[in-house]
Design a protein around this motif. Structure first.
Motif, PDB file in Angstrom:
ATOM      1  N   ILE A 182    -114.944   5.534   7.011  1.00 31.17           N
ATOM      2  CA  ILE A 182    -115.383   4.613   5.983  1.00 31.17           C
ATOM      3  C   ILE A 182    -116.329   5.376   5.064  1.00 31.17           C
ATOM      4  O   ILE A 182    -116.857   6.419   5.429  1.00 31.17           O
ATOM      5  CB  ILE A 182    -116.080   3.367   6.557  1.00 31.17           C
ATOM      6  CG1 ILE A 182    -117.317   3.762   7.370  1.00 31.17           C
ATOM      7  CG2 ILE A 182    -115.119   2.568   7.406  1.00 31.17           C
ATOM      8  CD1 ILE A 182    -118.099   2.574   7.885  1.00 31.17           C
ATOM      9  N   ARG A 191    -112.909  -3.243   0.435  1.00 33.25           N
ATOM     10  CA  ARG A 191    -112.652  -2.612   1.734  1.00 33.25           C
ATOM     11  C   ARG A 191    -113.899  -1.874   2.230  1.00 33.25           C
ATOM     12  O   ARG A 191    -114.235  -1.930   3.415  1.00 33.25           O
ATOM     13  CB  ARG A 191    -111.471  -1.655   1.611  1.00 33.25           C
ATOM     14  CG  ARG A 191    -111.002  -1.058   2.927  1.00 33.25           C
ATOM     15  CD  ARG A 191    -109.775  -0.208   2.706  1.00 33.25           C
ATOM     16  NE  ARG A 191    -110.078   0.898   1.803  1.00 33.25           N
ATOM     17  CZ  ARG A 191    -109.140   1.683   1.263  1.00 33.25           C
ATOM     18  NH1 ARG A 191    -107.862   1.460   1.523  1.00 33.25           N
ATOM     19  NH2 ARG A 191    -109.488   2.678   0.465  1.00 33.25           N
ATOM     20  N   ALA A 231    -116.005  -3.136   5.604  1.00 30.84           N
ATOM     21  CA  ALA A 231    -116.146  -2.196   6.724  1.00 30.84           C
ATOM     22  C   ALA A 231    -117.598  -2.106   7.165  1.00 30.84           C
ATOM     23  O   ALA A 231    -117.898  -2.150   8.372  1.00 30.84           O
ATOM     24  CB  ALA A 231    -115.625  -0.819   6.315  1.00 30.84           C
ATOM     25  N   PHE A 236    -110.324   0.830  12.121  1.00 30.17           N
ATOM     26  CA  PHE A 236    -110.517   1.386  10.785  1.00 30.17           C
ATOM     27  C   PHE A 236    -109.223   1.932  10.212  1.00 30.17           C
ATOM     28  O   PHE A 236    -109.010   1.900   8.997  1.00 30.17           O
ATOM     29  CB  PHE A 236    -111.598   2.468  10.833  1.00 30.17           C
ATOM     30  CG  PHE A 236    -112.952   1.917  11.151  1.00 30.17           C
ATOM     31  CD1 PHE A 236    -113.638   1.165  10.217  1.00 30.17           C
ATOM     32  CD2 PHE A 236    -113.520   2.112  12.400  1.00 30.17           C
ATOM     33  CE1 PHE A 236    -114.875   0.635  10.511  1.00 30.17           C
ATOM     34  CE2 PHE A 236    -114.750   1.586  12.705  1.00 30.17           C
ATOM     35  CZ  PHE A 236    -115.439   0.842  11.761  1.00 30.17           C
TER      36      PHE A 236
END
Length: 567
Positions: free
Chosen positions: A305, A394, A398, A441
């Protein structure tokens, strides 16, 4: 308490954007901040706060805090403001009292620098706008409101409220495309009829214009030949082309009905949900079919991420449940066992232990959160800072998921898209009982935007999953969306009204609802029509998330707690 900092202090646009985030957090709804006319005193019409451009940053902060708190506290209710029209002195006295009361109501959300702004002595004896009006109408001496409080423009607020309402009942409708001026009335929480069949919303959660331009560019308005092109709103026949090649196996469409007595498989048979028909002001029972589809992991998907955006700290104090502690030196009740032992020790001539109380301390996490991510086609549109809306959403989701999980909350992440009322797809990236690992993820980074957004059905399914599987007394539904609710037969005001109604249903059952718009260009008024009075924040990029989630999440959780107590 987080210390608020207004970004871009030397730039008007940046400063007003930062003040807008603060106003939206305090008002628990989208509120813009802009410059008032030269020489005008700060005021608000309920949607925008107008501040003095030449005033100091401190004065502008005070004006925004007061005016946004007036919105949150219901101080601008038309029934109250009607008495202030043509009575400037009465309006000033009312602001002196009600402004202080509104600040006290919002005291937990105020920045540290404004903590001393509220004076409880001025509004002592007032617990509502009506009580403040009664005090202002009396003959008792009242101090003038501070300069930073601004004024109440009763006539302009009433005009804004009148403009927001439809001319007649027919304007509450699924509006044809050619009629660009009709608007839906803003549905209020109280419009939900509690006498509706309770089974209407229960569901077996499986055992197993700018908008017009965007639509023309992305979807291309061409009808498919054949099929039932003249069907009712929400029919399965597509009315626009989509990038359906990205959806392929997931775009399952069926009009078959399933008996309510059968066990419904959420993957195969789907779950039926109602939809709000704003034209007739009734529900369409079992109108939408929601199915859960396993996420497809792409070969190129990574488990990484983007850089951290520091959301853990503002979330740390959320969702703390009351923990009953025995044998405390002070508390709200007597610990019977400890008190008896102390009495025995006294009779025996010993020195008793004075810790004989029960105390309720918030030391235990008691929060379940379902993150609902919009991956419809509009999320692929370019957003701010050179990235698409999807990429920014996104990133934000996350970090929210990681922070909430690390703090000990139960967290789940679902993505959604739709292709007609019979094919609303929910993609479980992480269920409540799944481990947060690299696979999660990779699933998240495999998501690609496409198709449509039947937002109301997604909210109903998400809230049902949260209620069934959350496992805590506090529940929070977080919707990350650009606010463009659109599908076949689910256009403009029709979709906005259904999404608002779905959020209201969840809130009435005690679930706090937060709506986040990140990096999108959707205007504030369009977002207000979709999200209604649910707690909402609009930010330009994920790195601004830490500055708003604390107050917004706290407001939504508190609203859910109030609903549960009332019910």
């Amino acid at each position: 308490m987080r210390r608020w900092k207004v970004p871009g202090g030397g730039d008007d646009d940046g400063r007003f954007a930062g003040l807008g985030m603060l106003a939206s957090a305090l008002a628990a709804r989208p509120v813009a901040v802009t410059a008032a006319a030269p020489g005008a005193t700060p005021w608000t019409d309920g949607k925008t706060v107008f501040v003095d451009r030449s005033a100091s940053t401190r004065t502008q902060l005070e004006s925004v805090a007061v005016q946004a708190s007036l919105i949150a506290a219901g101080s601008l209710d038309p029934d109250v403001l009607g008495a202030l029209v043509r009575h400037r002195r009465l309006a000033g006295r009312y602001l002196a009292v009600e402004g202080q009361r509104a600040l006290l109501v919002n005291r937990a959300l105020l920045p540290n620098s404004l903590g001393a702004l509220a004076d409880p002595r001025v509004c002592e004896g007032s617990d509502s706008p009506a009580a403040s009006l009664a005090m202002a109408s009396g003959k008792g001496a009242l101090p003038d409101p501070p300069t930073g409080f601004g004024v109440i423009q009763a006539r302009k607020v009433l005009a804004a409220c009148a403009a927001a309402k439809p001319v007649d009942e027919r304007s509450v409708a699924h509006v044809p495309r050619r009629d660009e001026k009709q608007e839906l009335e803003e549905l209020d929480e109280d419009d939900v009829d509690d006498s509706d069949d309770p089974d209407l919303f229960s569901s077996p959660i499986g055992g197993g214009g700018a908008i017009g331009k965007w639509l023309k560019k992305l979807l291309s308005s061409s009808r498919k030949t054949g099929g039932s092109s003249g069907g009712p709103p929400g029919a399965d026949s597509p009315t626009h082309r989509t990038n359906s090649t990205k959806r392929g196996a997931h775009a399952v469409s069926s009009l078959a009905t399933v008996s309510s007595e059968e066990i419904v498989d959420v993957k195969t048979d789907g779950v039926k949900y109602p939809e709000w028909n704003a034209e007739r002001r009734v529900y369409r029972p079992a109108w939408c079919t929601v199915r859960e589809a396993d996420p497809q992991i792409k070969p190129h998907a990574t488990q990484q991420i983007e850089d951290a955006i520091s959301v853990r700290r503002p979330l740390a104090r959320l969702g703390m449940g009351l923990h009953r502690r025995h044998r405390q030196p002070q508390g709200d009740d007597i610990d019977i066992d400890a008190a008896l032992e102390a009495r025995v020790e006294v009779r025996a001539g010993s020195v008793p232990d004075e810790a004989v109380y029960l105390d309720s301390l918030r030391r235990r996490r008691d929060l379940s959160v379902l993150l609902l991510l919009d991956i419809s086609g509009s999320a692929a549109e370019p957003g701010t800072v050179g990235r698409t809306v999807h990429q920014q959403q996104r990133t934000a989701v996350a970090h929210l998921m990681v922070a909430l999980h690390d703090l000990g909350d139960r967290v789940s992440l679902y993505a959604y898209y739709s292709q007609g009322r019979s094919a609303v797809t929910m993609v479980p990236v992480k269920r409540f009982d799944d481990h947060l690992d690299a696979q999660v993820f990779r699933r998240l980074n495999s998501l690609e935007p496409g198709a449509y957004s039947r937002l109301g059905a997604a909210i109903r399914h998400g809230s049902a999953v949260l209620e069934e599987r959350g496992g805590t007394s506090r529940r929070l539904l977080v919707v990350l969306s650009d606010g463009l609710a659109y599908d076949h037969g689910y256009e403009r005001g029709y979709g906005a009204a259904d999404a608002r109604r779905a959020l209201t249903e969840a809130r009435r059952r005690g679930t706090g609802c937060v709506c986040l718009t990140i990096g999108a260009s959707t205007d504030v008024e369009s977002l207000r029509r979709v999200f209604g009075s649910a707690a909402h924040a609009t930010i330009a990029s994920p790195d601004q998330l830490a500055g708003v989630i604390g107050p917004v999440f706290r407001s939504a959780i508190r609203s859910g707690e109030v609903r549960r107590r009332v019910s």
